[in-house]
Design a protein around this motif. Sequence first.
Motif, PDB file in Angstrom:
ATOM      1  N   VAL A 227       0.831  -1.200   0.000  1.00 26.57           N
ATOM      2  CA  VAL A 227       0.000   0.000   0.000  1.00 26.57           C
ATOM      3  C   VAL A 227       0.866   1.251   0.000  1.00 26.57           C
ATOM      4  CG1 VAL A 227      -1.669   1.342   1.342  1.00 26.57           C
ATOM      5  CG2 VAL A 227      -1.970  -1.130   1.110  1.00 26.57           C
ATOM      6  N   GLU A 228       1.940   1.231   0.771  1.00 27.01           N
ATOM      7  CA  GLU A 228       2.842   2.380   0.819  1.00 27.01           C
ATOM      8  C   GLU A 228       3.486   2.623  -0.541  1.00 27.01           C
ATOM      9  OE1 GLU A 228       5.521   1.357   3.920  1.00 27.01           O
ATOM     10  OE2 GLU A 228       4.241   2.183   5.536  1.00 27.01           O
ATOM     11  N   ASP A 229       3.884   1.535  -1.215  1.00 26.49           N
ATOM     12  CA  ASP A 229       4.495   1.670  -2.535  1.00 26.49           C
ATOM     13  C   ASP A 229       3.488   2.262  -3.529  1.00 26.49           C
ATOM     14  OD1 ASP A 229       6.824   0.627  -1.547  1.00 26.49           O
ATOM     15  OD2 ASP A 229       6.439  -1.420  -2.266  1.00 26.49           O
ATOM     16  N   LEU A 230       2.244   1.795  -3.453  1.00 28.24           N
ATOM     17  CA  LEU A 230       1.209   2.316  -4.354  1.00 28.24           C
ATOM     18  C   LEU A 230       0.947   3.793  -4.082  1.00 28.24           C
ATOM     19  CD1 LEU A 230      -1.008   1.973  -6.485  1.00 28.24           C
ATOM     20  CD2 LEU A 230      -2.543   1.180  -4.652  1.00 28.24           C
ATOM     21  N   ALA A 231       0.873   4.175  -2.813  1.00 26.88           N
ATOM     22  CA  ALA A 231       0.630   5.567  -2.457  1.00 26.88           C
ATOM     23  C   ALA A 231       1.765   6.459  -2.938  1.00 26.88           C
ATOM     24  CB  ALA A 231       0.461   5.700  -0.937  1.00 26.88           C
ATOM     25  N   ARG A 232       2.998   5.944  -2.837  1.00 26.26           N
ATOM     26  CA  ARG A 232       4.163   6.732  -3.278  1.00 26.26           C
ATOM     27  C   ARG A 232       4.122   6.938  -4.798  1.00 26.26           C
ATOM     28  NH1 ARG A 232       7.525   3.591  -1.467  1.00 26.26           N
ATOM     29  NH2 ARG A 232       7.759   4.507   0.600  1.00 26.26           N
ATOM     30  N   ALA A 233       3.779   5.878  -5.520  1.00 24.57           N
ATOM     31  CA  ALA A 233       3.714   5.976  -6.973  1.00 24.57           C
ATOM     32  C   ALA A 233       2.621   6.942  -7.420  1.00 24.57           C
ATOM     33  CB  ALA A 233       3.474   4.585  -7.570  1.00 24.57           C
ATOM     34  N   LEU A 234       1.483   6.894  -6.764  1.00 19.72           N
ATOM     35  CA  LEU A 234       0.383   7.800  -7.115  1.00 19.72           C
ATOM     36  C   LEU A 234       0.747   9.248  -6.800  1.00 19.72           C
ATOM     37  CD1 LEU A 234      -2.708   5.741  -5.891  1.00 19.72           C
ATOM     38  CD2 LEU A 234      -2.064   6.218  -8.263  1.00 19.72           C
ATOM     39  N   ALA A 235       1.440   9.456  -5.687  1.00 14.36           N
ATOM     40  CA  ALA A 235       1.838  10.811  -5.311  1.00 14.36           C
ATOM     41  C   ALA A 235       2.793  11.399  -6.345  1.00 14.36           C
ATOM     42  CB  ALA A 235       2.486  10.801  -3.932  1.00 14.36           C
ATOM     43  N   ILE A 236       3.726  10.589  -6.817  1.00 18.29           N
ATOM     44  CA  ILE A 236       4.672  11.068  -7.830  1.00 18.29           C
ATOM     45  C   ILE A 236       3.944  11.392  -9.131  1.00 18.29           C
ATOM     46  CG2 ILE A 236       6.634  10.382  -9.277  1.00 18.29           C
ATOM     47  CD1 ILE A 236       7.630   8.714  -6.878  1.00 18.29           C
ATOM     48  N   LYS A 237       3.019  10.501  -9.521  1.00 25.60           N
ATOM     49  CA  LYS A 237       2.284  10.732 -10.759  1.00 25.60           C
ATOM     50  C   LYS A 237       1.378  11.964 -10.649  1.00 25.60           C
ATOM     51  CE  LYS A 237       0.858   7.088 -12.902  1.00 25.60           C
ATOM     52  NZ  LYS A 237       0.075   5.896 -13.316  1.00 25.60           N
ATOM     53  N   ALA A 238       0.782  12.185  -9.439  1.00 25.74           N
ATOM     54  CA  ALA A 238      -0.128  13.321  -9.237  1.00 25.74           C
ATOM     55  C   ALA A 238       0.597  14.656  -9.289  1.00 25.74           C
ATOM     56  CB  ALA A 238      -0.850  13.169  -7.905  1.00 25.74           C
ATOM     57  N   THR A 239       1.908  14.636  -9.068  1.00 25.86           N
ATOM     58  CA  THR A 239       2.657  15.900  -9.040  1.00 25.86           C
ATOM     59  C   THR A 239       3.535  16.106 -10.270  1.00 25.86           C
ATOM     60  OG1 THR A 239       4.385  14.806  -7.734  1.00 25.86           O
ATOM     61  CG2 THR A 239       2.684  16.026  -6.529  1.00 25.86           C
ATOM     62  N   THR A 240       3.884  15.034 -10.975  1.00 24.42           N
ATOM     63  CA  THR A 240       4.823  15.184 -12.100  1.00 24.42           C
ATOM     64  C   THR A 240       4.272  14.663 -13.411  1.00 24.42           C
ATOM     65  OG1 THR A 240       5.859  13.040 -11.643  1.00 24.42           O
ATOM     66  CG2 THR A 240       6.761  14.962 -10.501  1.00 24.42           C
ATOM     67  N   GLY A 241       3.152  13.963 -13.409  1.00 25.01           N
ATOM     68  CA  GLY A 241       2.628  13.369 -14.635  1.00 25.01           C
ATOM     69  C   GLY A 241       1.950  14.389 -15.531  1.00 25.01           C
ATOM     70  N   SER A 242       1.426  13.895 -16.649  1.00 27.65           N
ATOM     71  CA  SER A 242       0.676  14.738 -17.577  1.00 27.65           C
ATOM     72  C   SER A 242      -0.656  15.123 -16.952  1.00 27.65           C
ATOM     73  CB  SER A 242       0.435  13.980 -18.887  1.00 27.65           C
ATOM     74  OG  SER A 242      -0.422  12.864 -18.648  1.00 27.65           O
ATOM     75  N   PHE A 243      -1.399  15.984 -17.639  1.00 22.88           N
ATOM     76  CA  PHE A 243      -2.687  16.439 -17.115  1.00 22.88           C
ATOM     77  C   PHE A 243      -3.614  15.257 -16.843  1.00 22.88           C
ATOM     78  CE2 PHE A 243      -7.097  17.719 -17.804  1.00 22.88           C
ATOM     79  CZ  PHE A 243      -7.213  18.741 -16.879  1.00 22.88           C
ATOM     80  N   THR A 244      -3.702  14.351 -17.801  1.00 22.32           N
ATOM     81  CA  THR A 244      -4.580  13.183 -17.653  1.00 22.32           C
ATOM     82  C   THR A 244      -4.087  12.267 -16.541  1.00 22.32           C
ATOM     83  OG1 THR A 244      -5.134  13.265 -20.011  1.00 22.32           O
ATOM     84  CG2 THR A 244      -5.602  11.212 -18.842  1.00 22.32           C
ATOM     85  N   GLU A 245      -2.757  12.051 -16.477  1.00 23.39           N
ATOM     86  CA  GLU A 245      -2.190  11.174 -15.447  1.00 23.39           C
ATOM     87  C   GLU A 245      -2.403  11.759 -14.051  1.00 23.39           C
ATOM     88  OE1 GLU A 245       1.493   9.052 -17.895  1.00 23.39           O
ATOM     89  OE2 GLU A 245       1.821  10.965 -16.868  1.00 23.39           O
ATOM     90  N   ARG A 246      -2.228  13.063 -13.939  1.00 23.06           N
ATOM     91  CA  ARG A 246      -2.418  13.696 -12.623  1.00 23.06           C
ATOM     92  C   ARG A 246      -3.862  13.531 -12.154  1.00 23.06           C
ATOM     93  NH1 ARG A 246       0.421  18.008 -14.999  1.00 23.06           N
ATOM     94  NH2 ARG A 246      -1.462  19.333 -14.915  1.00 23.06           N
ATOM     95  N   GLY A 247      -4.817  13.775 -13.064  1.00 22.06           N
ATOM     96  CA  GLY A 247      -6.229  13.627 -12.691  1.00 22.06           C
ATOM     97  C   GLY A 247      -6.560  12.221 -12.279  1.00 22.06           C
ATOM     98  N   SER A 248      -6.056  11.230 -13.020  1.00 17.70           N
ATOM     99  CA  SER A 248      -6.316   9.828 -12.700  1.00 17.70           C
ATOM    100  C   SER A 248      -5.713   9.450 -11.357  1.00 17.70           C
ATOM    101  CB  SER A 248      -5.741   8.938 -13.813  1.00 17.70           C
ATOM    102  OG  SER A 248      -5.889   7.564 -13.486  1.00 17.70           O
ATOM    103  N   ALA A 249      -4.473   9.919 -11.100  1.00 17.65           N
ATOM    104  CA  ALA A 249      -3.798   9.587  -9.840  1.00 17.65           C
ATOM    105  C   ALA A 249      -4.537  10.182  -8.651  1.00 17.65           C
ATOM    106  CB  ALA A 249      -2.356  10.087  -9.887  1.00 17.65           C
ATOM    107  N   VAL A 250      -4.994  11.428  -8.786  1.00 24.18           N
ATOM    108  CA  VAL A 250      -5.708  12.077  -7.682  1.00 24.18           C
ATOM    109  C   VAL A 250      -7.002  11.341  -7.377  1.00 24.18           C
ATOM    110  CG1 VAL A 250      -6.946  14.158  -7.015  1.00 24.18           C
ATOM    111  CG2 VAL A 250      -4.682  14.351  -8.049  1.00 24.18           C
ATOM    112  N   ARG A 251      -7.722  10.924  -8.418  1.00 24.89           N
ATOM    113  CA  ARG A 251      -8.975  10.193  -8.181  1.00 24.89           C
ATOM    114  C   ARG A 251      -8.708   8.859  -7.503  1.00 24.89           C
ATOM    115  NH1 ARG A 251     -10.158  12.506 -13.204  1.00 24.89           N
ATOM    116  NH2 ARG A 251      -9.433  10.665 -14.337  1.00 24.89           N
ATOM    117  N   GLU A 252      -7.641   8.168  -7.880  1.00 27.63           N
ATOM    118  CA  GLU A 252      -7.303   6.897  -7.229  1.00 27.63           C
ATOM    119  C   GLU A 252      -6.927   7.106  -5.783  1.00 27.63           C
ATOM    120  OE1 GLU A 252      -5.086   3.799  -9.270  1.00 27.63           O
ATOM    121  OE2 GLU A 252      -4.979   5.119 -11.024  1.00 27.63           O
TER     122      GLU A 252
END
Length: 389
Positions: free
Chosen positions: A364-389
Amino acid sequence: MAATSFSALLVPPALFAGARGTFRTYGELRYVPDDQKSHWLIEGVEPHVAIRLKQLFPKIPKQSPGPFALPADLITAADLEWFVSRYPLRLSDADLHRLSIDKQGFDQRQSQMESILLPAFESADITGLRDGQVLRRYQAQAVEILRNRKSLLLGDEGGLGKTFVAAAFLCAEPRALPAAVVCDAHMQIQWFEKTTGFTHLRVHCIKKTKPYSLPPADVYVFRISQIMGWADIFATDFFKAVVYDEPQSLRTGTSTAKGAAARVLSDHTQYRLGLTATPIYNYGGEMWNVMRFIDESVLGDHADFMREWTDNNGRITNPKALGSYLREQHALLRRLKGDVGQELPRVSRIIEYVDYDEKAVRSVEDLARALAIKATTGSFTERGSAVRE
């Protein structure tokens, strides 16, 4: 002063028992009937008496030279009778009788409400509760006050069973059925479960934002987002009572669609109950708006209330004083756990041991870390998807 056509110049005779001769008067008091809003009108008041009058009735603008209009309600009658005992005002026999009757009504209502709140209060049995379910004394007191007063903001501390009070009231008062409950979306199922588990009342959860053929039930539970589409049904007087769970959702008043619908619902029900653990809000306009859905008269007109209770920024100047006023009018009933501690059941401690799965936690910690990175550095679509997850 020469005698006039007004009776005895006149205050209730008991206030001047034994007095003889002609009384000095300081102005005139008369009742003005009105289909929309009847009121008392005070005219021709001497300047020093006008100062005293404004001190007793802060709702009168300080700069007003008169005449002075006051609402024709029970509490005003009680205050006016006291005022004319000190500063006699001319009034007709009919107006004197009305003032006396309203004062008696105020005294009777206060006496009745106070007797309910006494420690010796014993409630009648309430039919409709499920076997083994009982109502505690402080809950029964709230039920009885609502039955007599027909409107109440119940501000008990969380955990004291405000939902059960509402359900018990609907069992105790057949004239309150069918009833509407208005609550936040996540509370709809909880209302269904608590009410059906505590009583034999039939409960239906509203499913749509527009009217449909309703099944037979005693209680209909609305999500607050649904009520704007039901205003026309509310106007038919189908519902006899309304319960607003956390009415601060209506603090903006009738300026929103949900507020306008709630106004229709309140106007067409005989009983109105609000449930909240935080009854006094910082901004006076919000408190005034909330109380208008429950008891539209207790806080008076908006301009009068804002002048009497708020500062230049619209904040309530003295929340404790406002709470005391509402409690004195029995429009607000608030108890803390410490007030009713002797009636609450003893706390039972149940210790449960939960296995700790280190591998699952790390995943769970690994998943949360990956989502946090994607929510702050990913593309517009990736950031939106990561935040919703």
